[in-house]
Scaffold this active site. Structure first.
Site, PDB file in Angstrom:
ATOM      1  N   ALA A   1       2.997  -0.867   4.573  1.00  0.00           N
ATOM      2  CA  ALA A   1       2.564  -0.919   6.069  1.00  0.00           C
ATOM      3  C   ALA A   1       2.419  -2.130   6.655  1.00  0.00           C
ATOM      4  O   ALA A   1       2.299  -2.716   7.415  1.00  0.00           O
ATOM      5  CB  ALA A   1       1.810  -0.159   6.569  1.00  0.00           C
TER       6      ALA A   1
ATOM      7  N   ARG B   1       4.735  11.042  -2.225  1.00  0.00           N
ATOM      8  CA  ARG B   1       5.018  10.608  -1.297  1.00  0.00           C
ATOM      9  C   ARG B   1       6.323  11.284  -0.278  1.00  0.00           C
ATOM     10  O   ARG B   1       6.754  10.611  -1.015  1.00  0.00           O
ATOM     11  CB  ARG B   1       4.404   9.330  -0.972  1.00  0.00           C
ATOM     12  CG  ARG B   1       4.135   8.823   0.344  1.00  0.00           C
ATOM     13  CD  ARG B   1       4.013   7.165   0.581  1.00  0.00           C
ATOM     14  NE  ARG B   1       3.652   6.640   1.662  1.00  0.00           N
ATOM     15  CZ  ARG B   1       4.603   5.617   2.077  1.00  0.00           C
ATOM     16  NH1 ARG B   1       4.247   4.244   1.091  1.00  0.00           N
ATOM     17  NH2 ARG B   1       3.610   5.274   3.333  1.00  0.00           N
TER      18      ARG B   1
ATOM     19  N   ARG C   1      13.281   4.551  12.490  1.00  0.00           N
ATOM     20  CA  ARG C   1      11.646   5.665  12.927  1.00  0.00           C
ATOM     21  C   ARG C   1      10.565   5.209  13.590  1.00  0.00           C
ATOM     22  O   ARG C   1      10.943   5.315  14.883  1.00  0.00           O
ATOM     23  CB  ARG C   1      11.240   5.201  11.237  1.00  0.00           C
ATOM     24  CG  ARG C   1      11.680   5.608  10.233  1.00  0.00           C
ATOM     25  CD  ARG C   1      10.902   5.455   8.959  1.00  0.00           C
ATOM     26  NE  ARG C   1       9.614   6.037   8.784  1.00  0.00           N
ATOM     27  CZ  ARG C   1       8.822   5.843   7.660  1.00  0.00           C
ATOM     28  NH1 ARG C   1       8.700   5.167   6.791  1.00  0.00           N
ATOM     29  NH2 ARG C   1       8.250   6.516   7.580  1.00  0.00           N
TER      30      ARG C   1
ATOM     31  N   GLU D   1      13.396  -9.320   0.957  1.00  0.00           N
ATOM     32  CA  GLU D   1      12.486  -7.475   2.028  1.00  0.00           C
ATOM     33  C   GLU D   1      12.689  -6.433   1.589  1.00  0.00           C
ATOM     34  O   GLU D   1      13.994  -6.504   2.241  1.00  0.00           O
ATOM     35  CB  GLU D   1      12.075  -8.091   3.172  1.00  0.00           C
ATOM     36  CG  GLU D   1      11.463  -7.105   4.185  1.00  0.00           C
ATOM     37  CD  GLU D   1      10.891  -7.098   5.729  1.00  0.00           C
ATOM     38  OE1 GLU D   1      11.705  -8.629   6.731  1.00  0.00           O
ATOM     39  OE2 GLU D   1      10.368  -6.541   6.307  1.00  0.00           O
TER      40      GLU D   1
ATOM     41  N   PRO E   1       0.967  -1.740  -0.470  1.00  0.00           N
ATOM     42  CA  PRO E   1      -0.010   0.101   0.422  1.00  0.00           C
ATOM     43  C   PRO E   1       0.777   1.003   0.251  1.00  0.00           C
ATOM     44  O   PRO E   1       2.017   1.063   0.634  1.00  0.00           O
ATOM     45  CB  PRO E   1      -1.067   0.716   1.460  1.00  0.00           C
ATOM     46  CG  PRO E   1       0.225  -1.149   1.571  1.00  0.00           C
ATOM     47  CD  PRO E   1       0.178  -2.017   0.821  1.00  0.00           C
ATOM     48  N   ASN E   2       0.152   1.989  -0.709  1.00  0.00           N
ATOM     49  CA  ASN E   2       0.580   4.042  -0.587  1.00  0.00           C
ATOM     50  C   ASN E   2       2.300   3.644  -1.862  1.00  0.00           C
ATOM     51  O   ASN E   2       2.082   4.766  -1.776  1.00  0.00           O
ATOM     52  CB  ASN E   2       1.204   4.315   0.415  1.00  0.00           C
ATOM     53  CG  ASN E   2       0.098   4.103   1.496  1.00  0.00           C
ATOM     54  OD1 ASN E   2      -1.470   5.256   0.420  1.00  0.00           O
ATOM     55  ND2 ASN E   2      -0.353   3.824   2.730  1.00  0.00           N
TER      56      ASN E   2
ATOM     57  N   TYR F   1      10.871   8.542   1.166  1.00  0.00           N
ATOM     58  CA  TYR F   1      11.122   8.175   0.361  1.00  0.00           C
ATOM     59  C   TYR F   1      11.457   8.054  -1.309  1.00  0.00           C
ATOM     60  O   TYR F   1      11.692   7.526  -2.145  1.00  0.00           O
ATOM     61  CB  TYR F   1       9.522   7.739  -0.104  1.00  0.00           C
ATOM     62  CG  TYR F   1       8.954   6.917   1.497  1.00  0.00           C
ATOM     63  CD1 TYR F   1       9.093   5.978   1.647  1.00  0.00           C
ATOM     64  CD2 TYR F   1       7.644   7.495   2.022  1.00  0.00           C
ATOM     65  CE1 TYR F   1       8.867   5.350   2.990  1.00  0.00           C
ATOM     66  CE2 TYR F   1       7.128   7.045   2.908  1.00  0.00           C
ATOM     67  CZ  TYR F   1       7.873   5.785   3.739  1.00  0.00           C
ATOM     68  OH  TYR F   1       7.094   5.830   4.524  1.00  0.00           O
TER      69      TYR F   1
ATOM     70  N   HIS G   1      12.984  -2.079   1.918  1.00  0.00           N
ATOM     71  CA  HIS G   1      12.472  -1.010   2.819  1.00  0.00           C
ATOM     72  C   HIS G   1      12.926   0.476   1.905  1.00  0.00           C
ATOM     73  O   HIS G   1      14.808   0.281   2.029  1.00  0.00           O
ATOM     74  CB  HIS G   1      12.209  -0.905   3.747  1.00  0.00           C
ATOM     75  CG  HIS G   1      10.763  -2.111   4.469  1.00  0.00           C
ATOM     76  ND1 HIS G   1       9.636  -2.666   4.364  1.00  0.00           N
ATOM     77  CD2 HIS G   1      11.693  -3.237   5.178  1.00  0.00           C
ATOM     78  CE1 HIS G   1       9.542  -3.519   4.694  1.00  0.00           C
ATOM     79  NE2 HIS G   1      10.503  -3.760   5.147  1.00  0.00           N
TER      80      HIS G   1
ATOM     81  N   ASN H   1       8.548  -5.230  -0.978  1.00  0.00           N
ATOM     82  CA  ASN H   1       8.420  -4.015  -0.403  1.00  0.00           C
ATOM     83  C   ASN H   1       6.844  -4.499   0.313  1.00  0.00           C
ATOM     84  O   ASN H   1       5.482  -3.827  -0.456  1.00  0.00           O
ATOM     85  CB  ASN H   1       8.549  -2.565  -0.984  1.00  0.00           C
ATOM     86  CG  ASN H   1       8.290  -1.659   0.577  1.00  0.00           C
ATOM     87  OD1 ASN H   1       7.869  -1.939   1.449  1.00  0.00           O
ATOM     88  ND2 ASN H   1       8.794  -0.370   0.153  1.00  0.00           N
TER      89      ASN H   1
HETATM   90  C1  DQA Z   1       8.471   1.360   3.443  1.00  0.00           C
HETATM   91  C2  DQA Z   1       8.236   1.115   5.307  1.00  0.00           C
HETATM   92  C3  DQA Z   1       6.915   1.643   6.000  1.00  0.00           C
HETATM   93  O1  DQA Z   1       6.673   1.271   7.140  1.00  0.00           O
HETATM   94  C4  DQA Z   1       5.758   1.786   5.023  1.00  0.00           C
HETATM   95  O2  DQA Z   1       4.743   1.684   6.318  1.00  0.00           O
HETATM   96  C5  DQA Z   1       5.922   2.276   3.906  1.00  0.00           C
HETATM   97  C6  DQA Z   1       6.939   1.955   3.650  1.00  0.00           C
HETATM   98  C7  DQA Z   1       9.638   1.273   3.206  1.00  0.00           C
HETATM   99  O3  DQA Z   1       9.669   1.218   2.287  1.00  0.00           O
HETATM  100  O4  DQA Z   1      10.308   1.994   3.865  1.00  0.00           O
HETATM  101  O5  DQA Z   1       4.650   2.549   3.776  1.00  0.00           O
HETATM  102  O6  DQA Z   1       7.589  -0.105   3.402  1.00  0.00           O
END
Ligand code: DQA
Length: 148
Positions: free
Chosen positions: A78, A18, A108, A99, A10-11, A23, A101, A75
């Site tokens: 959240a 964003r 964080r 994985e 998501p997102n 990011y 990120h 990735n």
């Molecule tokens: C994320 C880190 C997560 O905590 C966050 O909710 C994201 C992006 C990252 O790529 O740093 O959506 O996965």
């Protein structure tokens, strides 16, 4: 030749606009394009999928082995911190994965410090921005060579 799936949660479709201070400014489209190029150069095919919905991500993971996908780069956004269901899906289909990120989760908010994925991943990359996806493709290529 193997098939690799690059999965984003998501997102992450909002990358580019964003929270660029966290990011970066690169779009998901550009990240996916470069990842596919890198995989192709190594003789593999990379497919990319992003969804904001947990059920869609689970469905994509469940279909992966029927589609001949041998490795996942993921990735979970959240869902990293919440989704036992996504974890169970990956374990259920026995798909090796890395994985990724963009941000450094350990630097964080406390609620981002726990991941439901790190202990079952081949490896984790965090805090290196979009470059982390490139590293993940290179690592996936190496893993595929080892396991073939
Ligand atoms: C994320 C880190 C997560 O905590 C966050 O909710 C994201 C992006 C990252 O790529 O740093 O959506 O996965």
């Amino acid at each position: 030749m193997a098939r690799v799936l690059l999965l984003n949660g998501p997102n992450l479709n909002l990358l580019g606009t964003r929270e660029p201070g966290i990011y970066g400014t690169e779009t998901l489209e550009s990240i996916e394009k470069r990842a596919a190029e890198l995989a192709r150069e190594a003789g593999h095919e990379l497919l990319a999928f992003q969804s904001n919905a947990e059920a869609e991500l689970i469905g994509r993971i469940q279909r992966a082995s029927a589609e001949g996908i041998g490795f996942l780069i993921f990735n979970p956004g959240a869902f990293t911190h919440t989704s036992i269901a996504l974890r169970d899906a990956i374990v259920g289909v026995r798909l090796p994965f890395i994985e990724v990120h963009l941000s450094n989760l350990q630097a964080r908010e406390p609620f981002r410090r726990h991941s439901y994925f790190t202990d079952i991943a081949v490896g984790s990359i965090a805090g290196l921005g979009a470059f982390g996806y490139e590293l993940a493709v290179r690592a996936a290529v190496r893993q595929l060579a080892r396991s073939s």
